[in-house]
Design an enzyme around this catalytic site. Sequence first.
Site, mmCIF file in Angstrom:
data_model
loop_
_atom_site.group_PDB
_atom_site.id
_atom_site.type_symbol
_atom_site.label_atom_id
_atom_site.label_comp_id
_atom_site.label_asym_id
_atom_site.label_seq_id
_atom_site.Cartn_x
_atom_site.Cartn_y
_atom_site.Cartn_z
ATOM 1 C CE LYS A 22 -3.223 9.130 -3.681
ATOM 2 N NZ LYS A 22 -3.362 8.818 -2.253
ATOM 3 C CG ASN A 23 0.428 8.141 -1.427
ATOM 4 O OD1 ASN A 23 -0.647 8.747 -1.460
ATOM 5 N ND2 ASN A 23 0.514 6.818 -1.548
ATOM 6 C CB CYS A 117 -10.892 1.775 4.129
ATOM 7 S SG CYS A 117 -9.958 2.015 2.655
ATOM 8 N NE ARG A 122 -5.802 2.087 4.184
ATOM 9 C CZ ARG A 122 -5.647 2.928 3.165
ATOM 10 N NH1 ARG A 122 -6.607 3.104 2.299
ATOM 11 N NH2 ARG A 122 -4.538 3.597 3.030
ATOM 12 C CG ASP A 306 -0.762 2.317 -3.394
ATOM 13 O OD1 ASP A 306 -1.624 1.625 -2.825
ATOM 14 O OD2 ASP A 306 -0.350 3.401 -2.934
ATOM 15 N NE ARG A 398 -9.457 9.616 -2.987
ATOM 16 C CZ ARG A 398 -9.029 8.624 -2.212
ATOM 17 N NH1 ARG A 398 -9.535 7.433 -2.338
ATOM 18 N NH2 ARG A 398 -8.099 8.843 -1.314
HETATM 19 C C1 UD1 Z 1 -0.183 4.432 2.626
HETATM 20 C C2 UD1 Z 1 -0.471 5.012 1.272
HETATM 21 C C3 UD1 Z 1 -1.271 4.033 0.437
HETATM 22 C C4 UD1 Z 1 -0.570 2.680 0.370
HETATM 23 C C5 UD1 Z 1 -0.198 2.191 1.764
HETATM 24 C C6 UD1 Z 1 0.670 0.951 1.746
HETATM 25 C C7 UD1 Z 1 -0.564 7.398 1.681
HETATM 26 C C8 UD1 Z 1 -1.395 8.628 1.795
HETATM 27 N N1 UD1 Z 1 -1.224 6.251 1.453
HETATM 28 O O1 UD1 Z 1 -1.436 4.202 3.284
HETATM 29 O O2 UD1 Z 1 -1.397 4.575 -0.874
HETATM 30 O O3 UD1 Z 1 -1.422 1.734 -0.214
HETATM 31 O O4 UD1 Z 1 0.527 3.217 2.480
HETATM 32 O O5 UD1 Z 1 1.813 1.166 1.012
HETATM 33 O O6 UD1 Z 1 0.642 7.453 1.774
HETATM 34 N N2 UD1 Z 1 -2.064 -0.541 10.076
HETATM 35 C C9 UD1 Z 1 -2.485 -0.882 11.352
HETATM 36 N N3 UD1 Z 1 -2.515 0.108 12.303
HETATM 37 C C10 UD1 Z 1 -2.162 1.398 12.048
HETATM 38 C C11 UD1 Z 1 -1.726 1.720 10.740
HETATM 39 C C12 UD1 Z 1 -1.673 0.734 9.790
HETATM 40 O O7 UD1 Z 1 -2.823 -2.028 11.613
HETATM 41 O O8 UD1 Z 1 -2.221 2.239 12.958
HETATM 42 C C13 UD1 Z 1 -2.008 -1.581 9.027
HETATM 43 C C14 UD1 Z 1 -2.987 -1.316 7.875
HETATM 44 O O9 UD1 Z 1 -4.287 -1.750 8.164
HETATM 45 C C15 UD1 Z 1 -2.339 -2.064 6.738
HETATM 46 C C16 UD1 Z 1 -0.831 -1.907 7.029
HETATM 47 O O10 UD1 Z 1 -0.736 -1.544 8.403
HETATM 48 O O11 UD1 Z 1 -2.667 -3.420 6.791
HETATM 49 C C17 UD1 Z 1 -0.136 -0.871 6.192
HETATM 50 O O12 UD1 Z 1 -0.895 0.323 6.174
HETATM 51 P P1 UD1 Z 1 -0.242 1.761 6.102
HETATM 52 O O13 UD1 Z 1 1.165 1.673 5.654
HETATM 53 O O14 UD1 Z 1 -0.505 2.481 7.369
HETATM 54 O O15 UD1 Z 1 -1.086 2.444 4.946
HETATM 55 P P2 UD1 Z 1 -1.443 3.963 4.866
HETATM 56 O O16 UD1 Z 1 -0.380 4.754 5.502
HETATM 57 O O17 UD1 Z 1 -2.857 4.172 5.300
#
Ligand code: UD1
Length: 446
Positions: A22-23, A117, A122, A306, A398
């Site tokens: 999925k990711n 979320c 996030r 995950d 999902r």
């Molecule tokens: C992706 C995965 C999700 C997985 C996560 C962590 C997809 C579609 N989803 O989610 O399944 O659980 O990686 O491995 O690939 N953060 C900030 N600012 C930002 C972006 C992130 O503070 O602009 C923080 C988030 O709140 C979190 C951390 O960084 O605490 C990691 O999040 P992130 O790696 O961005 O997760 P996703 O990409 O949303």
Amino acid sequence: MDRFLIDGGAQLHGEIRASGAKNAALPILAASLLTAEPLRLRNIPQLQDIVTMNTLLAQMGVKLTLGNNMQLDVDASDVQACFAPYDLVKTMRASILVLGPLLARFGEADVSLPGGCAIGARPVDLHLQGLMAMGAEISVDEGYVKARASRLRGADILLEKVTVTGTENLMMAATLAKGRTVIANAAREPEIVDLATCLQRMGARIQGAGSSVITIDGVDKLHGASHDILPDRIETGTYLVAGAITRGKVRIRDTQPELLLAVLSKLQHAGAHIELGDDWIELDMRGRRPRAVDINTSPYPGFPTDMQAQFCALDTVAEGSGVIIENLFENRFMHILELQRMGAKAKIEGNTVIITGCDNLTAAPVMATDLRASAGLVLAALVAEGTTEIRRIYHIYRGYEDIESKLTQLGASIRSLSDDERHPPAGGDHAPATGGPAATPASSAS
Ligand code: UD1
């Protein structure tokens, strides 16, 4: 709303195949927006999140043609609206992945902010900061990110935190920027490497994907390509835990063992015998109870957040106690409260939960709160005494393709039930049961 009924007690045995990740599929579908030529994608999993991404692309004018064997042809030659509405983005945060590609190819994008979320705040601030460093003008207006740039330019970007979709968004944007972009402290997840491989097939010039520094030299245009989505390591890991928790023996084929080293090492600590081939993994518990393991989640190649809920489930029935520390998301223990309803002995302290294994869980009605939390509940139900009813299973559709048939194939007793079947309306006038993947998602945690 659909629910699962799972009779606990069956030891799982047998072989199933891993679906496409999925990711990886989600960012690669978003990457189709970077070119006017068609992209042919294979091993696309049939999941609600993929339906959501396809709906989002279709309402922009992208043509999607589903072929046999999980093949999807995507044609973004006639994009009419660079717009991602709140109604879709709120159901799937990964919708933010269209921001970078739209801005890079069309110079404009209006994308709803995802909002809160179930598993944590996030934010997407790092996506926006990176795009601004590349020259984008960004404002947030009435809940929408409005981004404009006549042409993005290469930039040196140091990500303050390791972010998976943030790295992907910026990498995609940089492929069409003028000049060189260097993303430092980039995420190293295999799904980022898969996206980079697909982008390279489309003509992008990318080096270092899979390391913490990614260098992208922008080109004027990308072209069409064919790409196979890599196997889903989280789905693979979940079924391995299903084998471990039921003291069974399962083999997952069409997977990539080297992407699961952290998970396999924990399964070995739990007492599993693991055998690996080029594209398969076999786990054998030889009928023994698992031992509790400690988990500390971190970005790849560390232990994936995950897989945290699934290992919590394992520890609830294991020998001894396990300490589980969640370092990525601040509110990712909702499944613990549900597991406690099944008799689990667990204590949450901040971002840590201490779980002491008990001899038996007992069936109870429980509620899925997000995708991986629901996987944890399914695993617990496989060993609970009695029939567990899991509600809000749209979360699980999902991210898990054909979960009922895959678990059934391994010998589990699982069936889904719609509310209509459970409480037929007066007069016996049955409404048709809603199919799993078509059910309405209400939260976007992944
Ligand atoms: C992706 C995965 C999700 C997985 C996560 C962590 C997809 C579609 N989803 O989610 O399944 O659980 O990686 O491995 O690939 N953060 C900030 N600012 C930002 C972006 C992130 O503070 O602009 C923080 C988030 O709140 C979190 C951390 O960084 O605490 C990691 O999040 P992130 O790696 O961005 O997760 P996703 O990409 O949303």
